[in-house]
Design an enzyme around this catalytic site. Structure first.
Site, PDB file in Angstrom:
ATOM      1  CG  HIS A 194      -2.021  -1.031   1.103  1.00  0.00           C
ATOM      2  ND1 HIS A 194      -3.113  -1.054   1.934  1.00  0.00           N
ATOM      3  CD2 HIS A 194      -2.174  -2.079   0.243  1.00  0.00           C
ATOM      4  CE1 HIS A 194      -3.909  -2.058   1.604  1.00  0.00           C
ATOM      5  NE2 HIS A 194      -3.351  -2.698   0.583  1.00  0.00           N
ATOM      6  CD  GLU A 239      -2.187   4.025   3.139  1.00  0.00           C
ATOM      7  OE1 GLU A 239      -3.387   4.130   3.461  1.00  0.00           O
ATOM      8  OE2 GLU A 239      -1.797   3.319   2.182  1.00  0.00           O
ATOM      9  CB  CYS A 262      -6.659  -0.784   4.739  1.00  0.00           C
ATOM     10  SG  CYS A 262      -4.934  -1.342   4.775  1.00  0.00           S
ATOM     11  CB  CYS A 311      -2.138   1.104   6.203  1.00  0.00           C
ATOM     12  SG  CYS A 311      -1.559   0.416   4.630  1.00  0.00           S
TER      13      CYS A 311
END
Length: 373
Positions: A261, A263, A288, A291
């Site tokens: 992701h 992040e 999410c 993360c």
């Protein structure tokens, strides 16, 4: 502040300039025109048709070139200025070199502009051109090779579609837009960093969703990231992640996803030591669950996101328990603001005061902002 208004003939540039002069104490300045009057501004008998919109205003300052105009406005930058004399790309290039300049483009349907120009011709007792001739002249004015001015509107920070039927309706719509807000000249820190996150998202190769992330501390960028397969692997958009390239629904088979992701990439790039305390993570999509726990672990103090996600509530719970702030920030939308739709929505009883309307409530409806292709 210097506002420049560009757009086609009879789009409403002079009317908006009049509004700024009458309602916000702007002063009109002129830039001498060095090129011939374009045919689109002439009557059927080839006579120039003057605008009477600003006849009642005080005499405007006139400058022979954009350099002298800029020198004058720079010395008097705390005052408010407006011009409709955006003649070509070189003028725009020069004006954009100053932090006090705002370019606004104004447009209207060609049939509407022709009706307005026809009325102007009749008021000046000159024969109006036929609609077909007006369209042909307008096309040459905007799209002729090397001399067409159609590209000027693409450079405007604000684009207005002015189909309003009356000057009163136009003024009511303009009050909502708060054109004189100097925040238009320079993005806020939130807007700046969120736009950087959006820019990072354009590097994403994930087939499911483009996400970008920026980590900052003390208003300085520590790291950026975007989602996609790990370094050395085949890119997701080249078949590197089977899940993202399948028809899997959101939240299904996440354990088989090979994409990192945005992040995660930003956190890995920065590392805990560089992040330290007081850092803020900007992401164009709410993080999410996976993360979120990593964000809490490395010591991020606040998360700012733009678009919502499926697990916003759980994410908020995790971050709240970890003492991490979470808030949503949506930058001003790009696109074309339709003034006639705003005017139709407003209560006719609304007075002249700008405090009576919150523009954010009006423009939050997607009907009022049309994304540009």
């Amino acid at each position: 502040m210097l506002i420049g208004l560009c757009g086609g003939i009879c789009a409403g540039k002079s009317s908006i300039a009049s509004y700024l002069i009458e309602q916000h104490q702007f002063c009109r300045i002129h830039l001498a025109r060095t090129s011939p009057t374009p045919s689109v501004e002439k009557s059927a008998s080839n006579g120039h048709v003057p605008s009477t919109e600003l006849a009642s205003t005080s005499a405007a300052l006139t400058f022979p070139n954009v350099t002298t105009l800029l020198d004058y406005v720079t010395r008097n930058w705390r005052e408010r200025w407006v011009t409709t004399d955006i003649w070509d790309e070189s003028v725009v290039d020069a004006l954009f070199g100053r932090p006090f300049f705002l370019l606004i483009s104004v447009d209207a349907p060609v049939s509407t502009r022709w009706e307005r120009f026809r009325a102007r011709c009749e008021a000046d007792q000159q024969p109006p051109p036929a609609l077909e001739d007006f369209v042909r002249r307008n096309d040459a004015h905007l799209y002729a090779p090397e001399t067409g001015l159609g590209t000027l509107s693409d450079r405007a920070q604000l684009k207005l579609l002015n189909s309003t039927p009356t000057k009163t309706a136009l003024y009511r719509s303009l009050r909502c837009l708060n054109l004189t807000n100097e925040a238009r000249l320079r993005p806020s820190w939130d807007q700046y960093f969120m736009q950087l996150a959006d820019l990072a998202a354009h590097r994403s190769n994930c087939m499911k969703r483009r996400v970008g992330c920026v980590i900052v501390r003390e208003k300085r960028v520590i790291s950026t990231g975007y989602n996609g397969t790990p370094r050395g692997m085949t890119n997701c958009n080249e078949g590197g992640c089977p899940r993202c390239n399948s028809a899997a629904k959101g939240g299904v088979d996440l354990s088989t996803c090979l994409c990192l992701h945005a992040e995660e990439n930003a956190l890995l790039e920065a590392g805990r030591d560089r992040i330290g305390g007081g850092a803020t993570l900007y992401c164009n999509t709410c993080p999410c669950l996976t993360c979120s726990v990593k964000i809490a672990q490395v010591g991020i103090s606040e998360v700012v996101y733009n678009q919502g996600y499926l697990v916003d509530t759980k994410t908020a719970e995790i971050l709240a328990e970890s003492g991490v702030g979470l808030r949503q920030f949506t930058p001003p939308r790009g696109g074309l603001v339709d003034l006639s739709l705003i005017s139709e929505t407003l209560d006719p009883a609304v007075g002249a005061g700008t405090d009576a309307i919150d523009v954010r409530e009006i423009l939050d409806d997607s009907n009022f902002v049309r994304p540009l292709a």
